[in-house]
Design a protein around this motif. Structure first.
Motif, PDB file in Angstrom:
ATOM      1  N   GLN A   1      -7.197   3.185   2.398  1.00  0.00           N
ATOM      2  CA  GLN A   1      -6.346   2.207   1.754  1.00  0.00           C
ATOM      3  C   GLN A   1      -5.943   1.053   2.550  1.00  0.00           C
ATOM      4  O   GLN A   1      -5.791   0.027   2.065  1.00  0.00           O
ATOM      5  CB  GLN A   1      -4.890   2.909   1.274  1.00  0.00           C
TER       6      GLN A   1
ATOM      7  N   ASN B   1      -6.000  -2.950  -4.389  1.00  0.00           N
ATOM      8  CA  ASN B   1      -6.382  -1.459  -3.770  1.00  0.00           C
ATOM      9  C   ASN B   1      -5.633  -0.568  -5.088  1.00  0.00           C
ATOM     10  O   ASN B   1      -5.795   0.721  -5.129  1.00  0.00           O
ATOM     11  CB  ASN B   1      -5.492  -1.002  -2.666  1.00  0.00           C
TER      12      ASN B   1
ATOM     13  N   VAL C   1       0.876  -1.119  -0.121  1.00  0.00           N
ATOM     14  CA  VAL C   1       0.119  -0.053   0.137  1.00  0.00           C
ATOM     15  C   VAL C   1       0.941   1.109  -0.127  1.00  0.00           C
ATOM     16  O   VAL C   1       1.736   1.323   0.952  1.00  0.00           O
ATOM     17  CB  VAL C   1      -1.008   0.121   1.509  1.00  0.00           C
TER      18      VAL C   1
ATOM     19  N   ALA D   1      -6.689  -2.920   1.687  1.00  0.00           N
ATOM     20  CA  ALA D   1      -5.615  -4.082   1.853  1.00  0.00           C
ATOM     21  C   ALA D   1      -5.815  -5.084   2.801  1.00  0.00           C
ATOM     22  O   ALA D   1      -5.703  -6.136   2.459  1.00  0.00           O
ATOM     23  CB  ALA D   1      -4.172  -3.279   2.194  1.00  0.00           C
TER      24      ALA D   1
END
Ligand SMILES: [Zn+2]
Length: 306
Positions: free
Chosen positions: A293, A303, A268, A297
């Protein structure tokens, strides 16, 4: 009124506006620019770094020296985050108002409780920053304290604006409190999740969310991830519990990608500070986006950030 008369009247009006009306601000990092804009929307701000730069290491270039020289106030993180470049910048600018101990130099970290003292080392090794983790701008609880102290300081520098600044701060704080309640609710689902990180950029936010940091790609705070440290990481049993690798957009993604290939963990990438674009152009927007985010994840959804 003829056009000529109207034009002359307009010129008189322009001349009547005092030249010193605009507050000139220098900030070390974009997070403080975002905060100043919330408190003094029409301030003229020069920001030394962007979200694509490592704020620990920049050059004291001439344009920055000139900006400090003409600024009314400089706003930086402090706690040695800028130890590698700010002292030289202040010295070269030699602005008598912007010096340690003067109202014109504001350090956010002076108004925060820093985590992990002795834990922050810069890349040149040797420099242990005893103050603690300076990346406090993503702390949901501490930012209002910093913003309040900044509002007070800006009011001292520009007394005629003090009342307006204070009322904008109260509005900002109300908005922040609503956002924080929303983050608190979302944190419930993240409790006990565990991430691999790189450096302590997101430490305050992750701790507040109840998210563990299973491992750090850096062998020591501020040292770049090397091959031997990465292969040791692979054997770290805590890695089993991790659900993603979180890094900032200014960081080299290669170590994270290498570990992702070995482990299957998603990477990420999020901005470490505010950017010029929505939804991360404000600190509240940035924290909301980082949480979003991380949620994506850990839920295993793609993502799209790698
Ligand atoms: Zn750092």
């Amino acid at each position: 009124m003829t056009f000529r008369n109207a034009f002359a009247a307009l010129l008189l009006l322009v001349a009547a506006v005092p030249a010193e009306a605009q507050l000139r601000v220098f900030t070390c990092e974009p997070e403080w620019t975002a905060l100043v804009r919330a408190l003094v929307p029409d301030a003229a701000v020069t920001t030394a770094t962007s979200h694509l730069q490592d704020p620990h290491y920049i050059e004291a270039r001439p344009s920055l020296i000139a900006a400090v020289r003409r600024a009314d106030i400089a706003i930086c993180t402090g706690a040695s985050l800028e130890a590698g470049w700010l002292p030289m910048l202040l010295q070269r600018a030699s602005n008598p108002d912007i010096q340690r101990g003067r109202a014109g130099l504001f350090f956010a970290a002076d108004h925060a409780k820093l985590h992990a003292p002795h834990d922050h080392v810069d890349r040149s090794m040797g420099d242990v920053h005893p103050e603690g983790n300076p990346h406090v701008h993503l702390s949901p609880n501490q930012l209002p304290e910093i913003a309040g102290a900044l509002a007070k300081r800006l009011g001292e520098i520009e007394p005629e604006m003090a009342a307006a600044i204070q009322s904008r701060y109260i509005r900002w704080r109300g908005d922040w409190n609503s956002l924080r309640a929303e983050w608190r609710a979302r944190a419930v689902a993240l409790q006990g999740q565990s991430l691999v990180v790189q450096h302590s950029n997101f430490g305050y936010l992750l701790r507040w969310l109840g998210v563990e940091m299973a491992a750090d790609l850096e062998p020591k705070p501020g040292l770049p991830p090397g091959a031997s440290h990465l292969s040791q990481l692979l054997a770290n049993p805590d890695l089993e519990d991790a659900s993603a690798i979180l890094i900032a957009s200014y960081q080299d993604p290669q170590p994270a990608q290498w570990l992702a290939e070995q482990t299957g963990l998603p990477v990420v990438v999020v901005p470490g500070t505010v950017t010029g674009k929505a939804p991360t152009e404000t600190l509240g927007g940035l924290i909301s986006e980082i949480i979003r985010q991380v949620e994506l994840a850990v839920s295993g959804a793609p993502n799209g950030s790698v």
